[in-house]
Design an enzyme around this catalytic site. Structure first.
Site, PDB file in Angstrom:
ATOM      1  N   LYS A  13       0.721  -1.535   0.007  1.00  0.00           N
ATOM      2  CA  LYS A  13      -0.029   0.049   0.018  1.00  0.00           C
ATOM      3  C   LYS A  13       0.903   1.208  -0.081  1.00  0.00           C
ATOM      4  CE  LYS A  13      -2.301  -0.704   3.864  1.00  0.00           C
ATOM      5  NZ  LYS A  13      -1.744  -1.935   4.462  1.00  0.00           N
ATOM      6  N   ARG A  88      -9.034   1.031   9.650  1.00  0.00           N
ATOM      7  CA  ARG A  88      -8.643  -0.244   9.858  1.00  0.00           C
ATOM      8  C   ARG A  88      -9.690  -0.857  10.714  1.00  0.00           C
ATOM      9  NH1 ARG A  88      -2.876   0.894   9.362  1.00  0.00           N
ATOM     10  NH2 ARG A  88      -1.708  -1.091   9.322  1.00  0.00           N
ATOM     11  N   ARG A 127      12.244  -7.479   6.288  1.00  0.00           N
ATOM     12  CA  ARG A 127      11.851  -6.388   5.601  1.00  0.00           C
ATOM     13  C   ARG A 127      12.819  -5.317   5.954  1.00  0.00           C
ATOM     14  NH1 ARG A 127       6.156  -3.644   4.391  1.00  0.00           N
ATOM     15  NH2 ARG A 127       6.363  -2.516   6.512  1.00  0.00           N
ATOM     16  N   ARG A 154      12.080  -2.452  11.106  1.00  0.00           N
ATOM     17  CA  ARG A 154      11.124  -1.756  11.971  1.00  0.00           C
ATOM     18  C   ARG A 154      10.824  -2.904  13.095  1.00  0.00           C
ATOM     19  NH1 ARG A 154       6.240   0.024   8.192  1.00  0.00           N
ATOM     20  NH2 ARG A 154       4.985  -0.978   9.804  1.00  0.00           N
ATOM     21  N   ARG A 165       0.420  -8.555  13.896  1.00  0.00           N
ATOM     22  CA  ARG A 165      -0.024  -7.599  12.738  1.00  0.00           C
ATOM     23  C   ARG A 165      -1.259  -8.308  11.709  1.00  0.00           C
ATOM     24  NH1 ARG A 165       4.945  -5.241  10.340  1.00  0.00           N
ATOM     25  NH2 ARG A 165       3.429  -3.926   8.918  1.00  0.00           N
TER      26      ARG A 165
HETATM   27  P1  AMP Z   1       1.357   0.593   9.192  1.00  0.00           P
HETATM   28  O1  AMP Z   1       2.690   1.451   8.580  1.00  0.00           O
HETATM   29  O2  AMP Z   1       0.106   1.219   8.235  1.00  0.00           O
HETATM   30  O3  AMP Z   1       1.510  -0.837   8.905  1.00  0.00           O
HETATM   31  O4  AMP Z   1       1.160   0.962  10.326  1.00  0.00           O
HETATM   32  C1  AMP Z   1       1.911   0.675  11.726  1.00  0.00           C
HETATM   33  C2  AMP Z   1       1.224   0.768  12.813  1.00  0.00           C
HETATM   34  O5  AMP Z   1       0.832   1.824  13.284  1.00  0.00           O
HETATM   35  C3  AMP Z   1       0.073  -0.567  12.981  1.00  0.00           C
HETATM   36  O6  AMP Z   1       0.540  -1.819  13.120  1.00  0.00           O
HETATM   37  C4  AMP Z   1      -0.634   0.042  14.216  1.00  0.00           C
HETATM   38  O7  AMP Z   1       0.081  -0.425  15.390  1.00  0.00           O
HETATM   39  C5  AMP Z   1      -0.603   1.593  14.019  1.00  0.00           C
HETATM   40  N1  AMP Z   1      -1.478   2.128  13.233  1.00  0.00           N
HETATM   41  C6  AMP Z   1      -1.666   2.731  12.046  1.00  0.00           C
HETATM   42  N2  AMP Z   1      -2.873   2.953  11.535  1.00  0.00           N
HETATM   43  C7  AMP Z   1      -3.557   2.612  12.298  1.00  0.00           C
HETATM   44  C8  AMP Z   1      -5.247   2.702  12.532  1.00  0.00           C
HETATM   45  N3  AMP Z   1      -5.557   3.098  11.314  1.00  0.00           N
HETATM   46  N4  AMP Z   1      -5.664   2.022  13.429  1.00  0.00           N
HETATM   47  C9  AMP Z   1      -4.840   1.770  14.672  1.00  0.00           C
HETATM   48  N5  AMP Z   1      -3.585   1.610  14.411  1.00  0.00           N
HETATM   49  C10 AMP Z   1      -2.902   2.111  13.331  1.00  0.00           C
END
Ligand code: AMP
Length: 215
Positions: A13, A88, A127, A154, A165
Protein backbone atom coordinates in the site's frame (compact mmCIF):
# COMPACT_ATOMS: atom_id res chain seq x y z
CA UNK A 1 -9.57 12.10 -6.56
CA UNK A 2 -10.17 10.68 -3.09
CA UNK A 3 -8.70 7.22 -2.74
CA UNK A 4 -8.35 4.56 -0.11
CA UNK A 5 -5.58 2.03 -0.52
CA UNK A 6 -6.71 -1.03 1.34
CA UNK A 7 -4.83 -4.27 1.99
CA UNK A 8 -3.04 -6.38 4.56
CA UNK A 9 0.29 -5.33 6.10
CA UNK A 10 3.01 -5.93 3.53
CA UNK A 11 0.69 -5.73 0.52
CA UNK A 12 2.53 -2.72 -0.89
CA UNK A 13 0.00 0.00 0.00
CA UNK A 14 2.69 2.46 1.04
CA UNK A 15 4.72 1.96 -2.13
CA UNK A 16 1.74 2.30 -4.46
CA UNK A 17 0.33 5.27 -2.52
CA UNK A 18 3.68 7.08 -2.84
CA UNK A 19 3.65 6.45 -6.61
CA UNK A 20 0.09 7.77 -6.89
CA UNK A 21 1.15 10.83 -4.91
CA UNK A 22 4.03 11.46 -7.36
CA UNK A 23 1.74 11.07 -10.34
CA UNK A 24 -1.33 13.00 -9.23
CA UNK A 25 0.22 15.41 -6.72
CA UNK A 26 -2.33 14.72 -4.01
CA UNK A 27 -1.20 13.98 -0.44
CA UNK A 28 -0.38 10.46 0.67
CA UNK A 29 -1.80 10.15 4.16
CA UNK A 30 -0.29 7.18 5.97
CA UNK A 31 -1.41 6.85 9.58
CA UNK A 32 1.54 4.49 10.19
CA UNK A 33 3.96 7.22 9.02
CA UNK A 34 2.17 9.85 11.13
CA UNK A 35 2.45 7.62 14.22
CA UNK A 36 6.11 6.78 13.53
CA UNK A 37 6.90 10.51 13.31
CA UNK A 38 5.19 11.04 16.70
CA UNK A 39 7.22 8.17 18.20
CA UNK A 40 10.44 9.63 16.78
CA UNK A 41 9.68 13.09 18.20
CA UNK A 42 8.83 11.60 21.60
CA UNK A 43 5.43 13.34 21.85
CA UNK A 44 2.87 12.09 24.42
CA UNK A 45 0.97 10.43 21.55
CA UNK A 46 4.19 8.81 20.34
CA UNK A 47 4.94 7.50 23.82
CA UNK A 48 1.47 6.01 24.06
CA UNK A 49 1.57 4.48 20.58
CA UNK A 50 5.11 3.06 20.63
CA UNK A 51 4.55 -0.13 22.70
CA UNK A 52 1.23 -0.82 20.93
CA UNK A 53 2.86 -0.55 17.50
CA UNK A 54 5.92 -2.57 18.54
CA UNK A 55 3.76 -5.58 19.38
CA UNK A 56 1.66 -5.26 16.23
CA UNK A 57 -1.62 -4.17 17.85
CA UNK A 58 -3.89 -1.28 16.88
CA UNK A 59 -3.78 2.18 18.42
CA UNK A 60 -7.24 3.03 19.90
CA UNK A 61 -9.91 4.18 17.45
CA UNK A 62 -10.58 7.55 19.11
CA UNK A 63 -6.92 8.55 18.77
CA UNK A 64 -6.78 7.48 15.13
CA UNK A 65 -10.02 9.25 14.26
CA UNK A 66 -8.67 12.46 15.85
CA UNK A 67 -5.49 12.19 13.77
CA UNK A 68 -7.44 11.80 10.52
CA UNK A 69 -9.88 14.57 11.40
CA UNK A 70 -6.94 16.98 11.79
CA UNK A 71 -5.16 15.75 8.69
CA UNK A 72 -8.19 15.98 6.38
CA UNK A 73 -8.74 19.55 7.60
CA UNK A 74 -5.43 20.60 6.00
CA UNK A 75 -5.82 22.65 2.78
CA UNK A 76 -3.57 20.31 0.74
CA UNK A 77 -6.40 17.76 0.66
CA UNK A 78 -8.64 20.12 -1.36
CA UNK A 79 -7.96 18.35 -4.68
CA UNK A 80 -7.88 14.86 -3.27
CA UNK A 81 -6.00 12.49 -1.01
CA UNK A 82 -4.74 8.93 -0.76
CA UNK A 83 -5.47 7.23 2.54
CA UNK A 84 -3.10 4.41 3.46
CA UNK A 85 -3.63 2.46 6.69
CA UNK A 86 -6.86 4.17 7.74
CA UNK A 87 -9.59 3.09 8.36
CA UNK A 88 -8.60 -0.23 9.87
CA UNK A 89 -11.71 -1.02 11.95
CA UNK A 90 -15.45 -0.71 11.38
CA UNK A 91 -15.79 2.10 13.99
CA UNK A 92 -13.00 3.99 12.17
CA UNK A 93 -14.80 3.51 8.84
CA UNK A 94 -18.09 4.72 10.31
CA UNK A 95 -16.41 7.78 11.86
CA UNK A 96 -14.68 8.50 8.55
CA UNK A 97 -18.03 8.34 6.73
CA UNK A 98 -19.46 10.92 9.11
CA UNK A 99 -16.38 13.10 8.75
CA UNK A 100 -16.42 12.93 4.93
CA UNK A 101 -20.11 13.84 4.90
CA UNK A 102 -19.34 16.80 7.19
CA UNK A 103 -16.68 18.12 4.83
CA UNK A 104 -18.66 17.32 1.69
CA UNK A 105 -16.36 14.61 0.29
CA UNK A 106 -16.58 10.94 -0.61
CA UNK A 107 -14.30 8.18 -1.79
CA UNK A 108 -13.96 7.76 -5.54
CA UNK A 109 -12.43 4.32 -5.17
CA UNK A 110 -11.15 1.79 -2.69
CA UNK A 111 -8.21 -0.12 -4.19
CA UNK A 112 -7.75 -3.52 -2.58
CA UNK A 113 -4.22 -4.86 -2.98
CA UNK A 114 -4.73 -8.58 -2.72
CA UNK A 115 -1.86 -10.68 -1.37
CA UNK A 116 -2.20 -14.06 0.35
CA UNK A 117 -0.88 -14.57 3.90
CA UNK A 118 2.20 -16.78 3.18
CA UNK A 119 3.49 -14.17 0.72
CA UNK A 120 2.93 -11.41 3.33
CA UNK A 121 4.92 -13.26 5.95
CA UNK A 122 7.73 -13.77 3.45
CA UNK A 123 7.76 -10.06 2.59
CA UNK A 124 7.50 -8.65 6.11
CA UNK A 125 9.86 -10.97 7.95
CA UNK A 126 13.26 -9.41 7.55
CA UNK A 127 12.06 -6.45 5.49
CA UNK A 128 14.40 -3.46 5.78
CA UNK A 129 13.26 0.19 5.97
CA UNK A 130 15.01 3.45 5.13
CA UNK A 131 14.86 5.72 8.21
CA UNK A 132 14.86 8.79 5.93
CA UNK A 133 12.04 8.17 3.42
CA UNK A 134 10.41 5.05 4.99
CA UNK A 135 10.74 3.07 1.74
CA UNK A 136 11.12 -0.66 2.27
CA UNK A 137 13.58 -3.13 0.76
CA UNK A 138 13.96 -6.92 0.69
CA UNK A 139 15.74 -8.78 3.50
CA UNK A 140 19.52 -8.52 3.30
CA UNK A 141 19.56 -5.01 1.78
CA UNK A 142 21.78 -2.81 3.95
CA UNK A 143 21.89 0.65 2.34
CA UNK A 144 19.15 2.85 0.87
CA UNK A 145 19.78 3.14 -2.90
CA UNK A 146 18.21 6.64 -2.92
CA UNK A 147 19.95 8.44 -0.06
CA UNK A 148 22.67 6.06 1.15
CA UNK A 149 21.22 5.78 4.69
CA UNK A 150 21.81 2.58 6.66
CA UNK A 151 18.56 0.58 6.53
CA UNK A 152 16.89 -0.52 9.76
CA UNK A 153 14.43 -3.26 10.67
CA UNK A 154 11.13 -1.84 11.96
CA UNK A 155 10.35 -3.24 15.37
CA UNK A 156 6.99 -4.45 14.07
CA UNK A 157 8.65 -6.32 11.19
CA UNK A 158 10.13 -8.78 13.71
CA UNK A 159 8.54 -12.28 13.57
CA UNK A 160 6.23 -12.14 16.64
CA UNK A 161 4.89 -8.71 15.68
CA UNK A 162 4.40 -9.75 12.04
CA UNK A 163 2.24 -12.68 13.20
CA UNK A 164 0.20 -10.37 15.44
CA UNK A 165 -0.24 -7.72 12.73
CA UNK A 166 -1.62 -10.29 10.31
CA UNK A 167 -3.95 -11.75 12.95
CA UNK A 168 -5.27 -8.32 13.91
CA UNK A 169 -5.74 -7.45 10.22
CA UNK A 170 -7.79 -10.62 9.62
CA UNK A 171 -10.04 -10.09 12.64
CA UNK A 172 -10.48 -6.29 12.64
CA UNK A 173 -9.70 -4.97 9.16
CA UNK A 174 -10.88 -7.66 6.73
CA UNK A 175 -14.56 -6.89 7.54
CA UNK A 176 -14.04 -3.47 5.92
CA UNK A 177 -13.88 -5.14 2.54
CA UNK A 178 -17.56 -6.07 2.69
CA UNK A 179 -18.36 -2.66 4.17
CA UNK A 180 -17.00 -0.94 1.04
CA UNK A 181 -17.93 -3.72 -1.41
CA UNK A 182 -21.60 -3.33 -0.52
CA UNK A 183 -21.32 0.20 -1.91
CA UNK A 184 -19.61 -0.89 -5.10
CA UNK A 185 -16.45 1.04 -4.26
CA UNK A 186 -13.86 -1.74 -4.28
CA UNK A 187 -11.50 -2.52 -7.17
CA UNK A 188 -9.43 -5.61 -6.55
CA UNK A 189 -5.82 -5.53 -7.74
CA UNK A 190 -3.52 -8.54 -7.84
CA UNK A 191 -0.76 -7.45 -5.45
CA UNK A 192 1.85 -10.04 -6.43
CA UNK A 193 4.48 -9.08 -8.98
CA UNK A 194 7.07 -6.35 -9.31
CA UNK A 195 6.26 -2.79 -8.29
CA UNK A 196 6.35 -1.81 -11.98
CA UNK A 197 3.88 -4.57 -12.84
CA UNK A 198 1.49 -3.69 -10.04
CA UNK A 199 1.40 0.08 -10.57
CA UNK A 200 -0.38 -0.02 -13.97
CA UNK A 201 -3.01 -2.30 -12.40
CA UNK A 202 -3.55 0.31 -9.68
CA UNK A 203 -3.82 3.09 -12.27
CA UNK A 204 -6.38 1.06 -14.18
CA UNK A 205 -8.33 0.48 -10.96
CA UNK A 206 -8.55 4.24 -10.35
CA UNK A 207 -9.65 4.86 -13.92
CA UNK A 208 -6.35 6.36 -15.09
CA UNK A 209 -4.89 3.33 -16.79
CA UNK A 210 -5.38 4.25 -20.42
CA UNK A 211 -1.64 4.51 -21.06
CA UNK A 212 -2.04 8.10 -22.24
CA UNK A 213 0.83 10.29 -21.01
CA UNK A 214 -0.08 12.40 -17.95
CA UNK A 215 -3.50 10.77 -17.84
P1 AMP B 1 1.40 0.71 9.02
O1 AMP B 1 2.66 1.43 8.70
O2 AMP B 1 0.21 1.24 8.28
O3 AMP B 1 1.52 -0.79 8.92
O4 AMP B 1 1.09 1.03 10.56
C1 AMP B 1 2.00 0.67 11.58
C2 AMP B 1 1.28 0.52 12.91
O5 AMP B 1 0.68 1.77 13.29
C3 AMP B 1 0.14 -0.48 12.91
O6 AMP B 1 0.58 -1.82 13.09
C4 AMP B 1 -0.66 0.02 14.11
O7 AMP B 1 -0.03 -0.31 15.34
C5 AMP B 1 -0.56 1.53 13.97
N1 AMP B 1 -1.65 2.07 13.11
C6 AMP B 1 -1.53 2.69 11.90
N2 AMP B 1 -2.74 3.04 11.41
C7 AMP B 1 -3.65 2.62 12.32
C8 AMP B 1 -5.06 2.66 12.40
N3 AMP B 1 -5.80 3.20 11.41
N4 AMP B 1 -5.67 2.13 13.49
C9 AMP B 1 -4.96 1.60 14.51
N5 AMP B 1 -3.61 1.52 14.50
C10 AMP B 1 -2.95 2.02 13.42
Amino acid sequence: MNLLLYGPPGSGKGTQAAMLHDRFDIPHISTGDILRAEVKSGTPLGKQAQPIMARGDYVPDDIMIGIIRNRLAQPDTANGFILDGFPRTIPQAEALDRLLTEIGKEFDRVVYLKVETPELVKRLAGRMTCPVDQKTYPPGTTTCPTDGAALIQREDDKPEAVKQRIEVYLSKTLPLLDYYRSRGLVSEVEGVGTIEEIHPRVLKAVGRGSGVANS
